[in-house]
Every structure is written in structure tokens, then in C-alpha cells.
Scaffold this motif. Sequence first.
Motif, PDB file in Angstrom:
ATOM      1  N   ALA A  19     -65.463  18.571 -31.372  1.00  0.00           N
ATOM      2  CA  ALA A  19     -64.271  19.735 -30.355  1.00  0.00           C
ATOM      3  C   ALA A  19     -63.946  20.343 -31.711  1.00  0.00           C
ATOM      4  O   ALA A  19     -63.767  19.808 -32.451  1.00  0.00           O
ATOM      5  CB  ALA A  19     -63.058  18.882 -29.980  1.00  0.00           C
ATOM      6  N   ARG A  20     -63.471  21.665 -31.407  1.00  0.00           N
ATOM      7  CA  ARG A  20     -62.915  21.531 -31.890  1.00  0.00           C
ATOM      8  C   ARG A  20     -61.457  21.335 -32.974  1.00  0.00           C
ATOM      9  O   ARG A  20     -60.788  20.618 -31.955  1.00  0.00           O
ATOM     10  CB  ARG A  20     -62.001  23.323 -31.860  1.00  0.00           C
ATOM     11  CG  ARG A  20     -63.476  24.218 -31.782  1.00  0.00           C
ATOM     12  CD  ARG A  20     -63.009  25.344 -31.201  1.00  0.00           C
ATOM     13  NE  ARG A  20     -64.471  26.300 -30.482  1.00  0.00           N
ATOM     14  CZ  ARG A  20     -65.919  26.130 -29.454  1.00  0.00           C
ATOM     15  NH1 ARG A  20     -64.542  24.958 -28.954  1.00  0.00           N
ATOM     16  NH2 ARG A  20     -66.156  27.017 -29.889  1.00  0.00           N
ATOM     17  N   ASP A  23     -58.425  20.955 -30.594  1.00  0.00           N
ATOM     18  CA  ASP A  23     -58.070  21.157 -28.722  1.00  0.00           C
ATOM     19  C   ASP A  23     -57.774  19.454 -28.848  1.00  0.00           C
ATOM     20  O   ASP A  23     -58.000  18.750 -29.154  1.00  0.00           O
ATOM     21  CB  ASP A  23     -59.789  21.166 -28.568  1.00  0.00           C
ATOM     22  CG  ASP A  23     -60.614  21.153 -27.297  1.00  0.00           C
ATOM     23  OD1 ASP A  23     -60.306  20.312 -26.640  1.00  0.00           O
ATOM     24  OD2 ASP A  23     -60.880  21.913 -26.875  1.00  0.00           O
ATOM     25  N   THR A  84     -65.117  30.845 -29.567  1.00  0.00           N
ATOM     26  CA  THR A  84     -64.741  30.103 -27.947  1.00  0.00           C
ATOM     27  C   THR A  84     -65.678  29.264 -26.742  1.00  0.00           C
ATOM     28  O   THR A  84     -64.878  28.612 -26.355  1.00  0.00           O
ATOM     29  CB  THR A  84     -63.828  31.136 -27.431  1.00  0.00           C
ATOM     30  OG1 THR A  84     -64.395  32.140 -27.288  1.00  0.00           O
ATOM     31  CG2 THR A  84     -62.786  31.804 -28.456  1.00  0.00           C
ATOM     32  N   TYR A  86     -68.703  26.337 -25.862  1.00  0.00           N
ATOM     33  CA  TYR A  86     -69.025  25.428 -25.618  1.00  0.00           C
ATOM     34  C   TYR A  86     -70.811  24.749 -25.348  1.00  0.00           C
ATOM     35  O   TYR A  86     -71.082  25.831 -24.691  1.00  0.00           O
ATOM     36  CB  TYR A  86     -67.894  24.103 -25.466  1.00  0.00           C
ATOM     37  CG  TYR A  86     -67.299  24.714 -24.160  1.00  0.00           C
ATOM     38  CD1 TYR A  86     -68.512  24.459 -22.492  1.00  0.00           C
ATOM     39  CD2 TYR A  86     -66.475  25.637 -23.318  1.00  0.00           C
ATOM     40  CE1 TYR A  86     -68.207  24.349 -21.997  1.00  0.00           C
ATOM     41  CE2 TYR A  86     -66.558  26.111 -22.135  1.00  0.00           C
ATOM     42  CZ  TYR A  86     -66.798  25.657 -21.686  1.00  0.00           C
ATOM     43  OH  TYR A  86     -66.340  26.248 -19.755  1.00  0.00           O
ATOM     44  N   THR A 110     -64.557  21.070 -24.935  1.00  0.00           N
ATOM     45  CA  THR A 110     -63.549  21.242 -24.665  1.00  0.00           C
ATOM     46  C   THR A 110     -62.328  20.500 -23.603  1.00  0.00           C
ATOM     47  O   THR A 110     -63.551  20.051 -23.112  1.00  0.00           O
ATOM     48  CB  THR A 110     -63.296  22.702 -25.012  1.00  0.00           C
ATOM     49  OG1 THR A 110     -61.863  22.944 -25.034  1.00  0.00           O
ATOM     50  CG2 THR A 110     -63.885  23.320 -23.550  1.00  0.00           C
ATOM     51  N   SER A 164     -65.357  19.820 -20.606  1.00  0.00           N
ATOM     52  CA  SER A 164     -66.050  20.800 -20.170  1.00  0.00           C
ATOM     53  C   SER A 164     -68.348  20.313 -19.730  1.00  0.00           C
ATOM     54  O   SER A 164     -68.317  21.075 -19.325  1.00  0.00           O
ATOM     55  CB  SER A 164     -66.479  21.710 -21.508  1.00  0.00           C
ATOM     56  OG  SER A 164     -66.554  21.357 -22.845  1.00  0.00           O
TER      57      SER A 164
END
Length: 187
Positions: A19-20, A23, A84, A86, A110, A164
Motif C-alpha cells: 500500500a502507499r 494509506d 491514485t 490500485y 488501499t 480494495s
Amino acid sequence: LKVATIASMATTVSANRVARTGDSATVSPINIATSAAITVKVTYSNGNVKDFTTNPLTTYTVITGANLVDVTAGGVVTAKAGATAYGAVEIRVDLTTGGVTSTVSMTLVTLPKGASPPFVPLVLDVNPFPTFSGSGGVDKSTLLKIQCTEVFQRAIIRITAVLSDDTRYDVTSAATLAVSENGATNF
């Protein structure tokens, strides 16, 4: 003198989801990694095994999800800055000598923000307590007085975060619950 040749290559990745940075999926109790390391091991015809992860003969190419992640020359995968989206990621690992190729797959995930469709990131389950066989499937959103007493039914509340990729994590331990006198509940 017989020279050993490359017999096979094995690739592994340290995390199947990333994940970023920043996040909500990266914090406790979910703890998704913000990077993943690809490891490359080459087995020679004589049985010797050598780590080729950072060898200059090893190249990494994002073949699916190039808009999602970057991969370093040392095989470290991180989310692209500013991206932005995923989804699924596939990375091809090539040895520039010997013509050996492999792929690794992972998912950039995310914890969606907002509760309107298509995302409902938190699921609230209220089930009877004490538990019994099948009680997990019984919704107990209204607690009533037990017949002929001043005692109310009891319930267990569980909160699940939905990422997600539809993986689910119990985040009950990280939640707080407040109940007011008029029966309104705040999380």
C-alpha cells in the motif's frame, strides 16, 4: 573442465500486497507493507545456488500495473508517488545472460476512504452474546429487555475493514465505542 550453466531461477516476493505510504491500510491493526522485496536465486547445473537479487545481470520490468508501482534495480517494489489507482501488479525478472525469465505477482491495495458506493470500507457486525452455534449469522442491532426482567440482551460488536482487493481485517481492537442515553451509537 566443465563450466556450470544456469539450470533454474526462483523468484519470491516478501509481501503479496503493498500500500502507499500514509494509506490507512499501513497502520495497525492491518499493517500492509509499503514496499516488497523480490529475491532472485539462481541454481546452477552443478547444484550451487547463488543470490542474483542485486546482480547487475538481473533486470526487473513492471509488465502489469506500470502506472501503480516502481521497482528498483535491487528488486524493491514501492507504490508510484502521486498515483491514485490500485490493482494487480506483475513484474518480470530477467537474467541478461542465460535467457532465464520469471515473474512475480502482487496487488497494490488501499483502504478506501468514504462510505458511499462502490466502497464500504468498514463492516459492522453486532451478534448475540454469549455466543452459540450460528450466532455469527444473527444480527442483533436492537437489544431488548429479557422477558420479565430489567436486564437487557448483550451483544458482541465486530468491525471489519475491507481493502480494495476485498480482503478483510478485524479492526475491532482499534475502534472506540460510545453509547449515549438516547441510544445513539458513535464509533
